[in-house]
Design an enzyme around this catalytic site. Structure first.
Site, PDB file in Angstrom:
ATOM      1  N   TYR A 141      27.424  24.274  -9.831  1.00  0.00           N
ATOM      2  CA  TYR A 141      26.585  23.262 -10.485  1.00  0.00           C
ATOM      3  C   TYR A 141      27.426  22.246 -11.258  1.00  0.00           C
ATOM      4  CZ  TYR A 141      22.097  25.651  -9.731  1.00  0.00           C
ATOM      5  OH  TYR A 141      20.979  26.198  -9.185  1.00  0.00           O
ATOM      6  N   ASP A 246      20.226  31.623  -9.473  1.00  0.00           N
ATOM      7  CA  ASP A 246      19.081  30.736  -9.264  1.00  0.00           C
ATOM      8  C   ASP A 246      18.244  31.254  -8.099  1.00  0.00           C
ATOM      9  OD1 ASP A 246      17.466  28.385  -9.433  1.00  0.00           O
ATOM     10  OD2 ASP A 246      18.600  27.540  -7.745  1.00  0.00           O
ATOM     11  N   ASP A 250      14.401  33.593  -8.151  1.00  0.00           N
ATOM     12  CA  ASP A 250      13.154  33.159  -7.504  1.00  0.00           C
ATOM     13  C   ASP A 250      12.654  34.258  -6.566  1.00  0.00           C
ATOM     14  OD1 ASP A 250      13.261  30.558  -8.675  1.00  0.00           O
ATOM     15  OD2 ASP A 250      12.512  29.636  -6.833  1.00  0.00           O
TER      16      ASP A 250
HETATM   17  C1  IPM Z   1      16.019  26.525 -12.346  1.00  0.00           C
HETATM   18  C2  IPM Z   1      16.067  25.274 -11.507  1.00  0.00           C
HETATM   19  C3  IPM Z   1      17.252  24.425 -11.885  1.00  0.00           C
HETATM   20  C4  IPM Z   1      18.494  25.236 -11.544  1.00  0.00           C
HETATM   21  C5  IPM Z   1      17.344  23.037 -11.240  1.00  0.00           C
HETATM   22  C6  IPM Z   1      16.090  22.252 -11.366  1.00  0.00           C
HETATM   23  C7  IPM Z   1      18.498  22.274 -11.822  1.00  0.00           C
HETATM   24  O1  IPM Z   1      16.026  25.571 -10.156  1.00  0.00           O
HETATM   25  O2  IPM Z   1      16.019  26.415 -13.584  1.00  0.00           O
HETATM   26  O3  IPM Z   1      15.975  27.618 -11.790  1.00  0.00           O
HETATM   27  O4  IPM Z   1      18.911  25.295 -10.376  1.00  0.00           O
HETATM   28  O5  IPM Z   1      19.066  25.810 -12.472  1.00  0.00           O
HETATM   29 MN    MN Z   2      15.609  27.678  -9.778  1.00  0.00          MN
END
Ligand code: IPM
Ligand code: MN
Ligand code: NAD
Length: 355
Positions: A141, A246, A250
């Protein structure tokens, strides 16, 4: 008096934040507390007003607060902006400016939501309680990136960079968390390919020597993505990089019924923290009152616990969420039940918080 900077953001961000703030004020009343709560422009909303996603005024407020509570940012309207001008770039700048390198994402299955999980019941016998510890201010990132013209088309690159000190401090967070849980850390990497992962693995091994009571195992990220579905109860704490965390969080969130259930805390050495649901601005349901506010409400609980040491108040919120679900109330993402809209769900949690 605790000072809280609130950044509602875009899409469903302001909708879920409203419900989080409702619950926060119920806690204020119940415990006779007073929080200093102020909202600031952030993300797409700030781009529209000031041309930048993280304006100075917002930054100054965040840097002088005890905690920051964020909804979500982003949306189609801003998708064609250059990378560093997008709402999401503001989010990275926010995390970096606060120095909150440790992102805790607890994937907890509330027992009444067993049916909402896509997993078979037999896999959920022992429940599901995984803490994803995601490194948040380094990795791909933040590494060098760019797009350059070449003979045919372009060449674009993003770079995963980690240094020992960054890996050490996030590993310590994971091991300390494991000590208070089932004493198991699974460190997830791609050490069969990436140099940065090989350094990650070696460094985590070194830190683990300080924690003889915590079991450590290593897993490749592709296998981990599969194991989460095959046998999720093998996991206690998952320690991983920014990008892998990340993605895996999810995935883990859906095992608990919905991404709308997962809160997060982003922490550093002192008590200051950034709190946000793990989901995004959900443009597909924004404005329909369908958004599940529980991830944000549970992020408020994490704020009370981690930044303010108000453990009873935090537990009140978690208990209230469980009771609301036990009573059969659901938002639309959680499947069958008494379906409530965003505000009604916030109201229900308030009702149960009041007791
Ligand atoms: C999260 C989001 C963010 C990330 C993006 C929007 C920058 O996906 O907070 O999980 O990847 O950290
Ligand atoms: Mn995310
Ligand atoms: P998303 O998390 O916004 O949505 C993914 C899916 O989950 C959608 O179908 C959405 O309707 C559903 N969903 C998400 N939150 C929900 C909730 N609370 N209740 C019910 N359903 C919910 O991810 P996306 O669609 O990939 O991204 C949309 C925008 O959000 C993009 O601009 C992205 O960059 C941004 N984003 C921001 C953050 C953040 O601010 N922390 C996090 C992730 C994505």
């Amino acid at each position: 008096m605790f000072k809280i900077a609130v950044l509602p953001g875009d899409g469903i961000g302001p909708e879920v934040i409203e419900e989080g703030l409702k619950v926060l004020s119920a806690i204020e009343d119940k415990y006779k507390l007073k929080f200093d709560v102020k909202k600031y422009p952030f993300g797409g909303e700030a781009i529209d007003k000031y041309g930048v996603p993280y304006p100075e005024e917002t930054k100054n407020a965040c840097l002088s607060s005890d905690a920051v509570l964020l909804g979500a940012v982003g949306g189609h309207k801003w998708d064609d902006l250059e990378g560093d001008k997008r709402p999401e770039a503001g989010l990275l700048a926010l995390r970096k400016s606060l120095g909150v390198y440790a992102n805790l994402r607890p994937a907890v299955l509330y027992p009444p939501l067993k049916e909402a999980s896509p997993l078979k019941n037999e896999l959920l016998q022992e429940g599901l309680d995984i803490l994803v510890v995601r490194e948040l201010t380094g990795g791909i990132y933040f590494g060098p990136r760019g797009t350059v013209a070449i003979d045919y088309g372009f060449k674009a690159y993003d770079t995963e960079v980690y240094q020992t000190s960054e890996i050490e401090r996030i590993a310590v967070i994971a091991f300390e968390a494991a000590l208070k849980r089932k004493k198991k850390v699974t460190s997830v990497d791609k050490a069969n390919i990436l140099d940065s992962s090989r350094l990650w693995r070696k460094t985590v091994e070194e830190i683990s020597k300080r924690y003889p009571d915590v079991e450590l195992n290593h897993m490749y990220v592709d296998n981990c993505a599969m194991q989460l579905i095959k046998n999720p109860s093998q996991f206690d704490v998952i320690l991983t990089s920014n990008m892998f965390g990340d993605i895996l969080s999810d995935e883990a969130s859906q095992l608990t019924g919905s991404i709308g259930m997962l809160p997060s805390a982003s922490l550093r050495e002192d008590k200051v923290g950034l709190y946000e649901p793990i989901h995004g601005s959900a443009p597909d349901i924004a404005g329909t009152k369908k958004a599940n506010p529980l991830a944000t409400i549970l992020s408020v609980a994490m704020m009370l616990e981690y930044s303010f040491d108000l453990i009873d108040a935090a537990n009140d919120i978690k208990d209230a969420v469980n009771k609301v679900l036990e009573a059969g109330y659901r938002t639309f993402d959680l499947g069958k039940g008494i379906i409530l809209n965003t505000q009604e769900m916030g109201d229900k949690v308030v009702e149960y918080v009041k007791g």
